[in-house]
Design a protein around this motif. Structure first.
Motif, mmCIF file in Angstrom:
data_model
loop_
_atom_site.group_PDB
_atom_site.id
_atom_site.type_symbol
_atom_site.label_atom_id
_atom_site.label_comp_id
_atom_site.label_asym_id
_atom_site.label_seq_id
_atom_site.Cartn_x
_atom_site.Cartn_y
_atom_site.Cartn_z
ATOM 1 N N ILE A 66 -31.341 49.760 -37.909
ATOM 2 C CA ILE A 66 -30.706 49.528 -36.600
ATOM 3 C C ILE A 66 -31.750 49.475 -35.507
ATOM 4 O O ILE A 66 -31.743 48.602 -34.622
ATOM 5 C CB ILE A 66 -29.673 50.641 -36.319
ATOM 6 C CG1 ILE A 66 -28.494 50.517 -37.296
ATOM 7 C CG2 ILE A 66 -29.182 50.585 -34.886
ATOM 8 C CD1 ILE A 66 -27.526 51.676 -37.245
ATOM 9 N N SER A 67 -32.707 50.435 -35.557
ATOM 10 C CA SER A 67 -33.747 50.479 -34.534
ATOM 11 C C SER A 67 -34.615 49.223 -34.565
ATOM 12 O O SER A 67 -34.974 48.667 -33.517
ATOM 13 C CB SER A 67 -34.617 51.724 -34.742
ATOM 14 O OG SER A 67 -35.674 51.759 -33.820
ATOM 15 N N TYR A 103 -33.819 46.143 -35.784
ATOM 16 C CA TYR A 103 -33.093 44.961 -35.298
ATOM 17 C C TYR A 103 -32.915 45.024 -33.778
ATOM 18 O O TYR A 103 -33.088 44.015 -33.063
ATOM 19 C CB TYR A 103 -31.722 44.858 -35.967
ATOM 20 C CG TYR A 103 -31.793 44.546 -37.442
ATOM 21 C CD1 TYR A 103 -32.707 43.616 -37.944
ATOM 22 C CD2 TYR A 103 -30.935 45.176 -38.348
ATOM 23 C CE1 TYR A 103 -32.769 43.336 -39.307
ATOM 24 C CE2 TYR A 103 -30.981 44.901 -39.697
ATOM 25 C CZ TYR A 103 -31.910 43.988 -40.170
ATOM 26 O OH TYR A 103 -31.958 43.700 -41.510
ATOM 27 N N ALA A 104 -32.596 46.218 -33.264
ATOM 28 C CA ALA A 104 -32.384 46.345 -31.817
ATOM 29 C C ALA A 104 -33.672 46.074 -31.052
ATOM 30 O O ALA A 104 -33.668 45.448 -29.972
ATOM 31 C CB ALA A 104 -31.861 47.737 -31.495
ATOM 32 N N GLU A 105 -34.817 46.546 -31.621
ATOM 33 C CA GLU A 105 -36.092 46.323 -30.945
ATOM 34 C C GLU A 105 -36.448 44.848 -30.895
ATOM 35 O O GLU A 105 -36.957 44.341 -29.876
ATOM 36 C CB GLU A 105 -37.196 47.114 -31.670
ATOM 37 C CG GLU A 105 -38.539 47.043 -30.961
ATOM 38 C CD GLU A 105 -39.601 47.871 -31.665
ATOM 39 O OE1 GLU A 105 -40.733 47.951 -31.141
ATOM 40 O OE2 GLU A 105 -39.313 48.450 -32.740
ATOM 41 N N MET A 139 -34.323 42.378 -30.885
ATOM 42 C CA MET A 139 -33.438 41.739 -29.914
ATOM 43 C C MET A 139 -33.873 42.075 -28.483
ATOM 44 O O MET A 139 -33.849 41.252 -27.570
ATOM 45 C CB MET A 139 -31.998 42.184 -30.141
ATOM 46 C CG MET A 139 -31.438 41.656 -31.476
ATOM 47 S SD MET A 139 -29.799 42.305 -31.833
ATOM 48 C CE MET A 139 -28.844 41.539 -30.531
ATOM 49 N N LYS A 140 -34.325 43.329 -28.282
ATOM 50 C CA LYS A 140 -34.748 43.767 -26.952
ATOM 51 C C LYS A 140 -35.969 42.992 -26.474
ATOM 52 O O LYS A 140 -36.090 42.623 -25.291
ATOM 53 C CB LYS A 140 -35.047 45.265 -26.996
ATOM 54 C CG LYS A 140 -35.618 45.806 -25.685
ATOM 55 C CD LYS A 140 -36.004 47.256 -25.840
ATOM 56 C CE LYS A 140 -36.695 47.755 -24.564
ATOM 57 N NZ LYS A 140 -37.166 49.149 -24.699
ATOM 58 N N ILE A 149 -28.800 35.848 -33.061
ATOM 59 C CA ILE A 149 -28.343 37.121 -32.497
ATOM 60 C C ILE A 149 -27.086 37.616 -33.197
ATOM 61 O O ILE A 149 -26.935 38.816 -33.497
ATOM 62 C CB ILE A 149 -28.104 36.974 -30.975
ATOM 63 C CG1 ILE A 149 -29.449 36.779 -30.267
ATOM 64 C CG2 ILE A 149 -27.386 38.206 -30.431
ATOM 65 C CD1 ILE A 149 -29.317 36.569 -28.768
ATOM 66 N N ALA A 171 -26.698 41.147 -34.968
ATOM 67 C CA ALA A 171 -25.647 42.077 -34.564
ATOM 68 C C ALA A 171 -24.796 42.483 -35.759
ATOM 69 O O ALA A 171 -24.369 43.644 -35.896
ATOM 70 C CB ALA A 171 -24.790 41.453 -33.472
ATOM 71 N N ILE A 199 -26.716 45.029 -37.688
ATOM 72 C CA ILE A 199 -26.659 46.337 -37.008
ATOM 73 C C ILE A 199 -25.303 46.989 -37.227
ATOM 74 O O ILE A 199 -25.203 48.196 -37.493
ATOM 75 C CB ILE A 199 -26.947 46.156 -35.511
ATOM 76 C CG1 ILE A 199 -28.411 45.756 -35.291
ATOM 77 C CG2 ILE A 199 -26.644 47.450 -34.745
ATOM 78 C CD1 ILE A 199 -28.743 45.416 -33.861
ATOM 79 N N TYR A 200 -24.250 46.200 -37.143
ATOM 80 C CA TYR A 200 -22.892 46.719 -37.359
ATOM 81 C C TYR A 200 -22.732 47.253 -38.782
ATOM 82 O O TYR A 200 -22.139 48.317 -39.004
ATOM 83 C CB TYR A 200 -21.872 45.616 -37.077
ATOM 84 C CG TYR A 200 -20.448 46.013 -37.364
ATOM 85 C CD1 TYR A 200 -19.738 46.849 -36.493
ATOM 86 C CD2 TYR A 200 -19.804 45.608 -38.540
ATOM 87 C CE1 TYR A 200 -18.453 47.244 -36.767
ATOM 88 C CE2 TYR A 200 -18.516 45.996 -38.817
ATOM 89 C CZ TYR A 200 -17.837 46.812 -37.929
ATOM 90 O OH TYR A 200 -16.556 47.193 -38.223
#
Length: 558
Positions: free
Chosen positions: A353-354, A356-358, A360-361, A370, A374, A377-378
């Motif tokens: 999760i971290s 993928y989020a990084e 995207m960030k 995206i 997402a 991540i889900y």
């Protein structure tokens, strides 16, 4: 005691005989001496009267008469004037003789002389005549010692006879004295007929006997109480002396070391176990230090507590306490493994999760990707939530839920409800699920049984193959209700049968990641079965499917 009394009485008899003979001898000597002196005095007075009346003619007649004792006439100056047995001219002066001096002074004198060479005794009696001369009469006889010597054989015979009679009487009297003592009843010493002199002693013996009996009874009761306590202890207890020999060992310790009481009493403690840990604990305790160690024996773990028994600073023994901590040890080990596994299992989805989020960030993901990121991540978040829920459920089951409500429920109907919930998932995995069985009641906590059935069916669907099937059935067998969940999926290798109920254990880890399994489902099933006193049975073979059976107690008639 009997011999001592007999010896003393014999010695007393012997002394009595000897003293009696000595007294008899003394009396005889005294009587003999008095009698001789009296006779000699009378004879002297008779002769003195004859001499004074008859003169020298009377002395001549005395010289010729053999029945008259020896007569000597002595002048005042000691010169011998006449002697009836010896020529007076050959005799020395008698002035120094004791009897002559006494006669000159007191008018009379007497003395007794004993000849050691011939064993003769001579009695002298001297009397002063009117003309100043001294008339001495002497009588010689055997001495009292010589007389007694002649009687000695008879005296010995009489003495031996008296001593033998005394011995017989002593033996008889000793027996008579000792028999009442030997017949004493020491259990009840006051009840017997005894001597008055022994009454204080017997009273003290009786008092001490009662006291000892009371103390022995008290010690026996305490021993029985201690034995009852130690023999029923779950913990092993071994008591050692200062030489490490076994003084006492209870049933739990005997069972642990697989020995009997008879074969280990008095033996060295290291004959029970020679492991390094055991030897170290005993050696340190012998040095006066209390020790505590964990001993592994026959796949079990035991806590050893060795405490020295000190007396004035020196070790007089050791008390060894042995506790079975296998469950606690395994629980601690499981807790450590569980913590490590939880950390790993939580870290994996969180890392994804971290990551993928990084991406995207930082704008490193294309707009068209995206949605895919997402979704990933889900998916990882869903897996994380499922994992946390399973951990919470498992923790709750470990701690025990005192608020569980057991009620009568229809197991077949519950299985049908679970199958309906999993219908969509089964279709997605191209697996057919079917429930069979007549309505059957059990006493259980419905929400836990529903979770159990759900986990069993969910595993059967996840680890199946396309166009596979899952059959759920509820049957009755005597007093048992059998829940069976079977599939024709990938199966479980035999070497993994013993471990599939462990937490986070997965047979195929790669497949588990694809299916999103947490590895806790069967652990939860096992805990729920234990809380319902149900029995689990696994039948599976790699590539041929799996069958899980749960045996419940049948509910009593309504």
């Amino acid at each position: 005691m009997r011999k001592r009394i007999f010896r003393n009485m014999c010695l007393l008899s012997l002394v009595t005989v000897i003293v009696s003979f000595a007294l008899v001898f003394a009396v005889m000597y005294h009587e003999f001496d008095v009698r001789m002196q009296t006779e000699l005095k009378m004879e002297t007075e008779y002769l003195s009267a004859g001499i004074e009346s008859g003169g020298e003619d009377y002395l001549s007649s005395i010289d010729a008469d053999p029945d008259i004792s020896r007569v000597t006439l002595i002048a005042a100056d000691g010169e011998v004037l006449f002697d009836s047995e010896v020529d007076q001219n050959q005799m020395e002066n008698h002035l120094d003789r004791p009897e002559i001096q006494d006669a000159l002074r007191f008018g009379k004198g007497q003395v007794t002389r004993l000849s050691g060479t011939i064993g003769k005794q001579t009695f002298y009696y001297a009397q002063k005549l009117d003309d100043g001369t001294i008339l001495r009469v002497a009588s010689t006889t055997d001495s009292i010692y010589s007389s007694m010597l002649h009687c000695l054989p008879w005296l010995i015979v009489v003495g031996v006879a008296a001593f033998l009679v005394a011995m017989f009487l002593a033996k008889w009297q000793t027996k008579k004295i000792v028999v009442p003592i030997n017949n004493l009843d020491l259990e009840h010493p006051e009840d017997g007929e005894v001597y008055d002199e022994l009454t204080p002693l017997l009273e003290r013996i009786s008092k001490q006997h009662k006291q000892i009996t009371s103390q022995v009874q008290m010690l026996k009761e305490k021993q029985e109480e201690l034995t009852a306590i130690t023999e029923n202890m779950q913990e092993g207890l071994v008591i050692l002396d200062e030489k490490l020999a076994i003084l006492s060992i209870n049933a739990s310790a005997r069972a642990l070391f697989q020995v009997t009481g008879e074969e280990c009493f008095g033996r060295h403690i290291l004959t029970l176990n020679r492991s390094d840990t055991f030897q170290k604990v005993i050696a340190d305790a012998k040095d006066g230090e209390a020790q505590e160690e964990v001993l592994e024996l026959d796949a079990k773990y035991y806590q050893l507590f060795a405490n020295p028994v000190l007396e004035q600073g020196s070790v007089k023994g050791i008390v060894l306490l042995i506790l079975d901590i296998t469950e606690r040890w395994q629980a601690e080990k499981m807790r450590q493994e569980f913590s490590a596994n939880v950390s790993h299992e939580l870290k994996t989805p969180l890392t994804s999760i971290s990551g993928y989020a990084e991406l995207m960030k930082n704008g490193l993901v294309r707009p068209e990707d995206i949605s895919d990121f997402a979704g990933r991540i889900y998916k990882e978040a869903s897996r994380l939530i499922s994992l946390v829920e399973d951990i919470i459920e498992l923790s709750r089951l470990d701690e025990g839920d005192n608020e569980l409500i057991f009620e009568r429920m229809d197991l077949t109907n519950l299985c049908k409800g679970v199958a309906a919930r999993l219908e969509d998932k089964a279709k997605k995995n191209k697996v057919a699920i079917r429930v069979t069985g007549d309505p059957t009641d059990i006493i259980a906590a419905p929400h836990l049984i529903e979770e159990m059935v759900y986990n069993l069916c969910d595993n059967a669907i996840k680890y199946n193959r396309p166009d596979g099937r899952v059959d759920v059935s509820v049957t009755q067998m005597d007093t048992r209700v059998v829940l069976t969940v079977s599939d024709n999926g990938i199966g479980i290798p035999k070497e993994d049968h013993q471990r599939i109920f462990e937490r986070f254990y997965r047979v195929d880890k790669s497949h588990s990641k694809e299916t999103g399994g947490t590895g806790l489902g069967l652990s939860i099933v096992k805990h729920i079965a234990e809380q319902h006193h149900a029995k689990l049975q696994l039948q599976s073979e790699s590539g041929k499917g799996t069958t899980m059976r749960v045996f419940f107690q049948k509910a009593p008639e309504a």
